[in-house]
Enzyme design. Structure first.
Site, PDB file in Angstrom:
ATOM      1  N   LEU A  73       0.835  -1.202   0.000  1.00 19.66           N
ATOM      2  CA  LEU A  73       0.000   0.000   0.000  1.00 19.66           C
ATOM      3  C   LEU A  73       0.863   1.242   0.000  1.00 19.66           C
ATOM      4  O   LEU A  73       1.817   1.337   0.786  1.00 19.66           O
ATOM      5  CB  LEU A  73      -0.905   0.005   1.231  1.00 19.66           C
ATOM      6  CG  LEU A  73      -1.737   1.275   1.476  1.00 19.66           C
ATOM      7  CD1 LEU A  73      -2.774   1.446   0.353  1.00 19.66           C
ATOM      8  CD2 LEU A  73      -2.435   1.221   2.835  1.00 19.66           C
ATOM      9  N   SER A  74       0.553   2.193  -0.866  1.00 15.98           N
ATOM     10  CA  SER A  74       1.224   3.492  -0.893  1.00 15.98           C
ATOM     11  C   SER A  74       2.727   3.319  -1.143  1.00 15.98           C
ATOM     12  O   SER A  74       3.130   2.830  -2.196  1.00 15.98           O
ATOM     13  CB  SER A  74       0.936   4.243   0.412  1.00 15.98           C
ATOM     14  OG  SER A  74       1.321   5.582   0.322  1.00 15.98           O
TER      15      SER A  74
END
Length: 330
Positions: A151-152
């Protein structure tokens, strides 16, 4: 009086037990079923957590999914938010959560934007690969079914891992991430997050070069919220275009592009609308997918609110991710 107290005590314990059972059902991120969630340290000092499903018998090789957390997160937080351990227990695969320590980045972000962390055999990619290789030595792992997602900042690093270790990872998942080498400085990282990175076809060529002699098409799935103000949604398009170029070059050229072969509209009951785009290889097999979730911000889609940066109203990214991974062994 003593009998009444004894009855009251039994009733209290019973109620607490029922509440615990109920809580385990409605909040599965707090339950790890019969498996084990253990702390580990790799030979180069990288701390990580490993979920070992109850069906692991040391004999039958199981798939391995590597999960790279986002900034300010840690393995426990990311496991709770994604619910990946519960899914791993149900489906029978190992899950590794390498940890980025605060001394490496004050916000515990993976440093995807530094050149030292964008090549094979160097920096953080080499350290993450070491975690995988150590697990493969200590546990029974199916070498053709090792996957990575994040994520991210973790999503950006998962892209780098797919480009630099295509022989190690069968497929890649990207949640609110960025294309390969979207930046090479901190300032450049913020610029890419806000408005996108360099020309994705150019970055696709760079990613192909990074693959070296291990070059091969790498199946990739992307999740991004249309209202993400931390990593602009244009980055989802760039990740697909970059991988389309990389995969086309790795397959010999002229068969893979970033024009979707089709799309599907979906809606989570009581939740968000989303669009799934899919992209095929020269043989007509789905090689890449992109989920754009309407109105979702910077979050793991369909995640549990027990973890940070989750949106329970989105489609369940963890289940979709595993379905995609299971269909793409190396």
């Amino acid at each position: 009086m003593k009998t009444s107290r004894r009855i009251l005590g039994v009733l209290t314990v019973t109620v607490l037990m029922l509440l615990n059972i109920f809580w385990g059902i409605v909040n599965p991120s707090q339950v790890h079923a019969a498996g084990q969630f253990v702390n580990k340290v790799s030979t180069d000092g990288r701390a990580y957590k490993l979920y070992i499903p109850s069906r692991h018998d040391g004999q039958t090789p199981l798939p391995l999914v590597v999960m790279l957390h986002g900034c300010t997160q840690n393995p426990d937080d990311f496991a709770a938010g994604t619910g990946m351990n519960i899914l791993a227990e149900q489906q029978g695969f190992l899950v590794a959560y390498p940890e980025q320590p605060i001394f490496a980045n004050m916000n515990k972000c993976w440093n995807w934007f530094f050149p030292i962390n964008q090549s094979r055999g160097m920096g953080e990619p080499a350290s993450i690969a070491q975690v995988v290789n150590q697990i493969k030595k200590e546990y029974s792992v199916d070498h053709n079914r090792v996957y990575i997602s994040g994520l991210s900042a973790g999503g950006a690093m998962s892209v780098i891992m797919g480009a630099t270790y295509p022989d190690l990872f069968a497929a890649v998942g990207v949640g609110a991430g960025l294309e390969y080498k979207a930046a090479v400085t901190v300032a450049g990282a913020y610029a890419a997050m806000y408005s996108g990175g360099p020309n994705p076809e150019q970055q696709g060529e760079l990613a192909y070069r990074a693959m070296g002699t291990a070059a091969r098409p790498v199946p990739t799935i992307v999740f991004h919220g249309t209202a993400d103000s931390t990593v602009h949604p244009v980055n989802a398009d760039q990740v697909i275009t970059q991988w389309a170029k990389t995969n086309d070059l790795a397959s010999g050229g002229g068969t893979i592009d970033d024009i979707p072969e089709g799309s599907e509209q979906g809606k989570v009951p009581g939740g968000r609308d989303y669009t799934r785009f899919f992209y095929k290889d020269g043989s007509g097999n789905i090689l890449m997918e992109k989920y754009m979730i309407k109105g979702m911000g910077h979050a793991w889609s369909g995640g549990n609110s027990a973890g940070s940066y989750t949106d329970p109203k989105g489609p369940n990214a963890s289940r979709i991710l595993w379905k995609f991974f299971a269909a793409h062994p190396k």
